[in-house]
Design an enzyme around this catalytic site. Structure first.
Site, mmCIF file in Angstrom:
data_model
loop_
_atom_site.group_PDB
_atom_site.id
_atom_site.type_symbol
_atom_site.label_atom_id
_atom_site.label_comp_id
_atom_site.label_asym_id
_atom_site.label_seq_id
_atom_site.Cartn_x
_atom_site.Cartn_y
_atom_site.Cartn_z
ATOM 1 N N LYS A 171 0.839 -1.203 0.000
ATOM 2 C CA LYS A 171 0.000 0.000 0.000
ATOM 3 C C LYS A 171 0.879 1.260 0.000
ATOM 4 O O LYS A 171 0.674 2.175 -0.794
ATOM 5 C CB LYS A 171 -0.891 -0.033 1.238
ATOM 6 C CG LYS A 171 -2.041 0.913 1.181
ATOM 7 C CD LYS A 171 -2.974 0.715 2.366
ATOM 8 C CE LYS A 171 -3.799 -0.544 2.227
ATOM 9 N NZ LYS A 171 -4.469 -0.980 3.442
ATOM 10 N N ARG A 230 -3.476 2.824 8.556
ATOM 11 C CA ARG A 230 -3.750 1.538 7.922
ATOM 12 C C ARG A 230 -2.508 0.664 7.943
ATOM 13 O O ARG A 230 -1.391 1.163 7.831
ATOM 14 C CB ARG A 230 -4.127 1.718 6.440
ATOM 15 C CG ARG A 230 -5.441 2.379 6.194
ATOM 16 C CD ARG A 230 -5.655 2.450 4.677
ATOM 17 N NE ARG A 230 -7.045 2.660 4.349
ATOM 18 C CZ ARG A 230 -7.568 3.842 4.035
ATOM 19 N NH1 ARG A 230 -6.809 4.913 4.007
ATOM 20 N NH2 ARG A 230 -8.833 3.947 3.747
ATOM 21 N N GLY A 281 -6.896 -10.362 7.904
ATOM 22 C CA GLY A 281 -6.655 -10.881 9.251
ATOM 23 C C GLY A 281 -5.872 -9.906 10.104
ATOM 24 O O GLY A 281 -5.866 -9.991 11.318
ATOM 25 N N MET A 309 -4.872 -5.907 11.451
ATOM 26 C CA MET A 309 -5.603 -4.676 11.680
ATOM 27 C C MET A 309 -5.696 -3.910 10.371
ATOM 28 O O MET A 309 -4.713 -3.797 9.659
ATOM 29 C CB MET A 309 -4.878 -3.819 12.706
ATOM 30 C CG MET A 309 -5.775 -2.721 13.198
ATOM 31 S SD MET A 309 -4.866 -1.316 13.776
ATOM 32 C CE MET A 309 -5.046 -0.228 12.385
ATOM 33 N N ARG A 349 -3.858 -1.322 -6.236
ATOM 34 C CA ARG A 349 -3.129 -2.597 -6.094
ATOM 35 C C ARG A 349 -3.578 -3.534 -7.204
ATOM 36 O O ARG A 349 -4.603 -3.292 -7.853
ATOM 37 C CB ARG A 349 -3.390 -3.223 -4.730
ATOM 38 C CG ARG A 349 -4.851 -3.533 -4.509
ATOM 39 C CD ARG A 349 -5.082 -4.146 -3.152
ATOM 40 N NE ARG A 349 -6.501 -4.150 -2.852
ATOM 41 C CZ ARG A 349 -7.026 -4.512 -1.696
ATOM 42 N NH1 ARG A 349 -6.261 -4.902 -0.733
ATOM 43 N NH2 ARG A 349 -8.325 -4.489 -1.514
ATOM 44 N N HIS A 368 -9.063 -45.409 -4.980
ATOM 45 C CA HIS A 368 -9.681 -45.794 -6.244
ATOM 46 C C HIS A 368 -10.640 -44.712 -6.722
ATOM 47 O O HIS A 368 -10.608 -44.280 -7.878
ATOM 48 C CB HIS A 368 -10.410 -47.136 -6.056
ATOM 49 C CG HIS A 368 -11.117 -47.604 -7.280
ATOM 50 N ND1 HIS A 368 -12.445 -47.326 -7.508
ATOM 51 C CD2 HIS A 368 -10.673 -48.288 -8.354
ATOM 52 C CE1 HIS A 368 -12.787 -47.852 -8.670
ATOM 53 N NE2 HIS A 368 -11.735 -48.444 -9.204
ATOM 54 N N GLU A 378 8.505 -47.591 -8.285
ATOM 55 C CA GLU A 378 7.505 -47.194 -7.280
ATOM 56 C C GLU A 378 7.766 -47.817 -5.924
ATOM 57 O O GLU A 378 6.927 -47.741 -5.033
ATOM 58 C CB GLU A 378 6.087 -47.502 -7.774
ATOM 59 C CG GLU A 378 5.879 -48.887 -8.332
ATOM 60 C CD GLU A 378 4.493 -49.081 -8.975
ATOM 61 O OE1 GLU A 378 3.594 -48.268 -8.772
ATOM 62 O OE2 GLU A 378 4.336 -50.099 -9.685
ATOM 63 N N SER A 428 9.097 -45.153 -15.237
ATOM 64 C CA SER A 428 8.016 -44.237 -14.916
ATOM 65 C C SER A 428 7.814 -44.293 -13.409
ATOM 66 O O SER A 428 7.536 -45.357 -12.853
ATOM 67 C CB SER A 428 6.735 -44.651 -15.646
ATOM 68 O OG SER A 428 5.714 -43.745 -15.336
ATOM 69 N N GLY A 434 6.097 -44.310 -10.199
ATOM 70 C CA GLY A 434 4.749 -44.468 -9.647
ATOM 71 C C GLY A 434 4.756 -43.824 -8.276
ATOM 72 O O GLY A 434 4.970 -44.472 -7.255
ATOM 73 N N ASN A 473 2.497 -42.707 -6.475
ATOM 74 C CA ASN A 473 1.469 -43.084 -5.488
ATOM 75 C C ASN A 473 2.023 -44.170 -4.582
ATOM 76 O O ASN A 473 2.016 -44.066 -3.362
ATOM 77 C CB ASN A 473 0.206 -43.623 -6.177
ATOM 78 C CG ASN A 473 -0.390 -42.631 -7.146
ATOM 79 O OD1 ASN A 473 -0.186 -41.434 -6.995
ATOM 80 N ND2 ASN A 473 -1.114 -43.123 -8.144
ATOM 81 N N CYS A 531 4.045 -41.043 -13.427
ATOM 82 C CA CYS A 531 2.643 -41.301 -13.783
ATOM 83 C C CYS A 531 1.760 -41.422 -12.559
ATOM 84 O O CYS A 531 0.584 -41.721 -12.664
ATOM 85 C CB CYS A 531 2.509 -42.512 -14.686
ATOM 86 S SG CYS A 531 3.000 -44.040 -13.871
ATOM 87 N N TYR A 586 9.024 -36.431 -19.037
ATOM 88 C CA TYR A 586 7.588 -36.178 -19.163
ATOM 89 C C TYR A 586 6.874 -36.399 -17.841
ATOM 90 O O TYR A 586 7.405 -37.028 -16.924
ATOM 91 C CB TYR A 586 6.960 -37.066 -20.249
ATOM 92 C CG TYR A 586 6.909 -38.535 -19.894
ATOM 93 C CD1 TYR A 586 5.808 -39.073 -19.235
ATOM 94 C CD2 TYR A 586 7.963 -39.390 -20.206
ATOM 95 C CE1 TYR A 586 5.767 -40.411 -18.892
ATOM 96 C CE2 TYR A 586 7.928 -40.733 -19.880
ATOM 97 C CZ TYR A 586 6.822 -41.237 -19.216
ATOM 98 O OH TYR A 586 6.774 -42.554 -18.864
HETATM 99 C C1 PEP Z 1 1.580 -45.253 -8.787
HETATM 100 O O1 PEP Z 1 1.768 -46.084 -7.915
HETATM 101 O O2 PEP Z 1 1.959 -44.078 -8.701
HETATM 102 C C2 PEP Z 1 0.854 -45.612 -10.011
HETATM 103 C C3 PEP Z 1 0.756 -44.758 -11.004
HETATM 104 O O3 PEP Z 1 0.250 -46.819 -10.045
HETATM 105 P P1 PEP Z 1 -1.121 -47.167 -9.316
HETATM 106 O O4 PEP Z 1 -1.711 -45.888 -8.794
HETATM 107 O O5 PEP Z 1 -1.976 -47.810 -10.324
HETATM 108 O O6 PEP Z 1 -0.658 -48.080 -8.244
HETATM 109 MG MG MG Z 2 1.517 -48.182 -8.438
#
Ligand code: PEP
Ligand code: MG
Length: 884
Positions: free
Chosen positions: A28, A97, A106, A108, A341, A457, A754, A773, A775, A777, A840, A860
């Site tokens: 400000k 101000r 949040g 004054m 602003r 899932h 993974e 790749s 994984g 997750n 992935c 990628y």
């Molecule tokens: C993972 O584990 O990141 C993955 C892509 O495989 P899934 O989620 O099918 O186990």
């Molecule tokens: Mg997996």
């Protein structure tokens, strides 16, 4: 401290600050100085620096000399305004101000009319010849000072004001008379005395000091701390204080106050947009006490002021090269700017403004790209709740798949499918979903689950489908027999209407209004520019030709993950899949697989066609087998029915065997059980069938002249020997199919990385794998030791208590899991320098994780179709942010 300068003047010829001094003067203060430098009328004032704040909070006292600096600055204000602070006849009044580097709700906020007391209010009335104005200003000052400086509840003053209006039978504050205001002033002072045990401070300098203390202290109040934490604002920044001479919008019909945007903040349209109130002070516009008028009517009531305002807003936008949010006050026909602003805007507006400003030559393409946040794009691709609507939130779960949906509650997938056939909209409510629910998930408008995290899932499949999903809403209890669910004080029956917002996790009672913003030309333009900048490729996770087509339309450059297990649940294949699982020897298993082969071949033909010319990574089967069999309880129920009927012995045997097989296959911890390549090792014929189907499909299409690039991916490898084993079986099949079909096709064979052991031995694995790749997750699951499906029970607590900043299944944990990704890349490339590497897991569509992926040298990312545009922009941001 830089030459002990604590205070910077603005608004007169001695303006000392400028826009580039935001760190020291706050947003400000820096912008007020900048406007002043541009010759725009700004009431004279001064900024006390953020450094003072930091020192005050650290040492519990102000730096030596500050008081003198403030007194000198006040003298300058007095000489410019020809009024005197604390004077009884001609008082200079001030506004105080806060102003951090970025605007911070949040803290004054504002105290107006500071300097008034029982004597100067009389002086002000005499001097202005407007007694009403003087007492109106005084009662406002008392309310604000009491609230923000003395921390007295605003309602106490509001209710005194309301009862005065009621006594007088008037609706608006403006309709009160001078005598009423005088009485209110007395009443307000009594409230202050009662609440604090002290008289309201009459000394102007004391008032000012108390207000300054309050601003600095508010930097550390709970609300500000929470906001800082949520927005990653460092505590060390501190706030500045802006002290400014008052200008009055409440001096009658030629005075007023307003807020405006240089472009429409909702649509981005290039038009002056805003509203104002005549005879009012700033807080009235925001508080919504009276209904403000649209800015264009100012053209009729005060044409000169309007023209001047238009000149100023254009000048500001041109100068800052950004949409501005401005505040102004008109005092007896004279215009003053109080703030400018960067304006907040919707996603659609952000994109429109960014592209149009490039066309107008205001900014370059790189700047335009950085002005659109990747996550904002998500809002443009899904239906969203109309922001003007009101609704009742019953509970909040995880925002698992964005967008909002409305429908009748159903508790089974079959029910959702039936209802969809009749054109009815549903929300599928399940404790958790399983692959068997796919049809129902597709038929429903949205999905709500009680259990499961961001990679459950339900979350993964819903994101793939582009369906709104709220997952892991643990406050809900489902009573499937009664066909109801309970949450808090609510009981929702099957058929009741609810709405869910997968972008916020809200579960809402009844039906809300939805809006569907489409993909605009401007978005296409932004994404095209992003493609010119980014180096990271963006692929998609897709298991159907339809998803592949959607993703391709969104700009996907191939498939990074096709989960073949999702193909095994089609109604037409479940009997053959079950036959395969029930098979007691390899021969009968091969017979079942033979039935599946043509179906898989067709699946792959569809997907290859949809992605023609781009690489398609097909992952061989990776679920626990028991998921393909019916639920054990249902089988037992069926058996009991058969026993009490006159069913044949043979039929009973068959059902019993299914029950036994389910029992046998059942695992205590299926996520770490007989899945991934472990299946391909114990039953090589399954992977052989899949490899055959993949290569037959690819050869058939390439015979027709299509360019097909298959990549076969082996899941859940932890030891190079697992990969060697599977690879031998797969390549034997691949070679023989090619030979039989008389075609030599280029294909790659690679692996998911993974599991931590795979990371640590990635150099060995890379000898066998042509691509990796990640994984993420499973890698997150196994690095933290958090079950993907059960973490919902404790993760919310981890986030609330700040143990974790983000859900690691949604945002890649760069310190831990990210380290493993780095190690995996380094080790992999140490033995195979040109190995192609991607991600992935769900993180492949999350902007922060994508930027991390770019920086560690991935080739990628692969994400669900609807996140492809987000990933394209995030990948461009990664490049641009590194340049900065
Ligand atoms: C993972 O584990 O990141 C993955 C892509 O495989 P899934 O989620 O099918 O186990
Ligand atoms: Mg997996």
């Amino acid at each position: 401290m830089a030459d002990n300068k604590f205070v910077y003047i603005f608004g007169n010829n001695d303006t000392e600050g400028k826009n580039s001094m935001k760190d020291l003067l706050g947003g400000k203060g820096a912008n007020l100085a900048e406007m002043s430098n541009l010759g725009i009328p700004v009431p004279v004032g001064f900024t006390i620096t953020t450094e003072v704040c930091t020192l005050y909070l650290k040492n519990g006292q102000y730096p030596l000399g500050l008081e003198e600096h403030i007194d000198n600055a006040i003298k300058q204000l007095e000489s410019t305004t020809k009024k005197n602070f604390g004077d009884l006849k001609n008082p200079l009044l001030l506004s105080v101000r806060s102003g951090a580097r970025v605007s911070m709700p949040g803290m004054m906020d504002t105290v107006l009319n500071l300097g008034l007391n029982d004597d100067s209010v009389v002086g002000l009335a005499t001097k202005t010849g407007n007694e009403r104005f003087a007492y109106d200003s005084y009662r406002r000052f008392l309310t604000m000072f009491a609230n923000v400086v003395l921390d007295i509840d605003h309602d106490k003053f509001e209710s005194a004001l309301s009862s005065k209006k009621k006594d007088k039978c008037v609706k608006q504050d403006n309709d009160l008379e001078v005598e009423d205001l005088k009485e209110l002033v007395e009443k307000f002072k009594t409230i202050i005395k009662d609440e604090t045990g002290k008289e309201f401070p009459q000394n102007a300098r004391e008032q000012l000091q108390m207000a300054i203390d309050a601003v600095f202290s508010s930097w550390n109040n709970q609300r500000a701390k929470t906001y800082r934490k949520l927005n990653g604002i460092p505590r060390e920044w501190g706030t500045a204080v802006n002290v400014q001479s008052m200008v009055y919008g409440n001096m009658g019909e030629t005075s007023g106050t307003g807020v405006a945007f240089t472009r429409d903040p909702a649509t981005g349209e290039k038009r002056f947009f805003g509203e104002y109130l005549i005879n009012a002070q700033g807080e009235d516009v925001v508080a919504g006490i009276r209904t403000p008028q649209p800015i264009k009517t100012l053209k009729n009531t005060m044409p000169k002021v309007y023209d001047q305002l238009v000149d100023i807003y254009m000048k500001l936008e041109d100068h800052f090269k950004e949409m501005q949010d401005i505040e102004f006050t008109i005092e007896k026909g004279k215009l003053f700017m109080l703030q400018t602003r960067t304006g907040k805007r919707t996603a659609a507006a952000a994109i429109k403004i960014a592209t149009e400003m490039v066309e107008e030559g205001l900014i370059d393409k790189d700047t335009a790209l950085l002005r659109v946040e990747p996550e904002q794009i998500d809002r443009l691709l899904h239906p969203n709740i109309d922001p003007t609507s009101t609704y009742e939130v019953m509970a909040t779960g995880l925002p698992a798949s964005p967008g909002a949906a409305v429908g009748e509650v159903v508790f089974t997938a079959e029910h959702a499918e039936e209802m969809a056939k009749n054109g009815e909209k549903t929300i599928l409510v399940r404790a958790e979903t399983s692959p068997e629910d796919i049809g129902g998930m597709n038929a429903a408008e949205g999905i709500l689950t009680v259990r499961g995290g961001m990679t459950s899932h339900a979350a993964v499949v819903a994101r793939g489908m582009g369906k709104p999903c709220v997952a892991g809403c643990g406050e809900i209890t489902i009573d499937i027999k009664e066909k109801i669910f309970n949450v808090g004080d609510y009981t929702i029956k099957e058929g009741d209407m609810i709405s869910i917002d997968g972008s916020t996790g809200n579960v809402i009672l009844g039906e809300v209004e939805l809006i569907l913003p489409g993909v605009t030309d401007e978005l296409e333009t932004i994404l095209k520019w992003a493609d010119e900048v980014r180096t990271l490729k963006v692929r998609t996770n897709a298991d159907t030709p339809h998803d592949a087509e959607v993703a391709r339309d969104f700009g996907a450059e191939g498939i990074g993950l096709c989960r073949t297990e999702h193909m095994f649940f089609g109604e037409d294949r479940i009997p053959a899949v079950r036959e395969m699982i029930m098979a007691e020897d390899i021969e009968s298993r091969k017979i079942a697989l033979k039935k599946l082969l043509p179906m898989q071949r067709e699946d792959f033909i569809g997907i290859f066609k949809a992605m023609e010319g781009f690489p398609v990574t097909i992952r061989l089967l990776d679920p626990p087998l028991h998921e393909f069999l019916p639920v054990h309880e249902e089988v037992m129920e069926k058996l009991r029915e058969l026993e009490s009927s006159d069913a044949s012995q043979e039929e009973m045997e068959r059902v019993k065997k299914i029950g036994e097989r389910i029992e046998y296959l059942k695992e205590i911890n299926p996520m770490l059980g007989h899945r991934g390549c472990r299946l391909g090792i114990t039953y090589p014929e399954i992977y052989e069938m899949q490899a055959q189907a993949i290569i037959e499909a690819a050869c058939e299409l390439s015979k027709d002249g299509m360019k097909i690039v298959p990549e076969i991916m082996i899941p859940l490898v932890s030891h190079v020997k697992e990969l060697e084993f599977v690879k031998k079986h797969v390549t034997t099949v691949v070679e023989s199919v090619m030979e039989e079909m008389g075609i030599k096709l280029d294909y790659l064979l690679g692996t998911m990385i993974e599991l931590p052991r795979a990371v640590l031995t990635a150099d060995q694995i890379a000898k066998e794998a042509e691509f990796f790749s990640f994984g993420t997750n499973d890698l997150t699951q196994t690095t933290f030791g958090f079950s993907r499906d059960d973490a919902g029970k404790f993760l919310p607590f981890y986030l609330e208590s700040g143990i974790l900043e983000d859900d690691p299944f949604a945002v890649l944990d760069q310190d831990g899991v990210g380290q493993l990704v780095k190690i995996g890349i380094e080790k992999g490339r140490s033995t195979r320098p040109d190995i192609k590497i991607g991600i992935c897991g769900e993180h492949g569509g999350e902007p922060k994780s994508i930027k991390f992926g770019h920086n560690v040298g991935l080739n990628y990312v692969s994400c669900s179709p609807f996140r492809v545009p987000i990933a394209r922009l995030a990948a461009a941001h990664a490049v641009l942010e590194n340049k900065q």
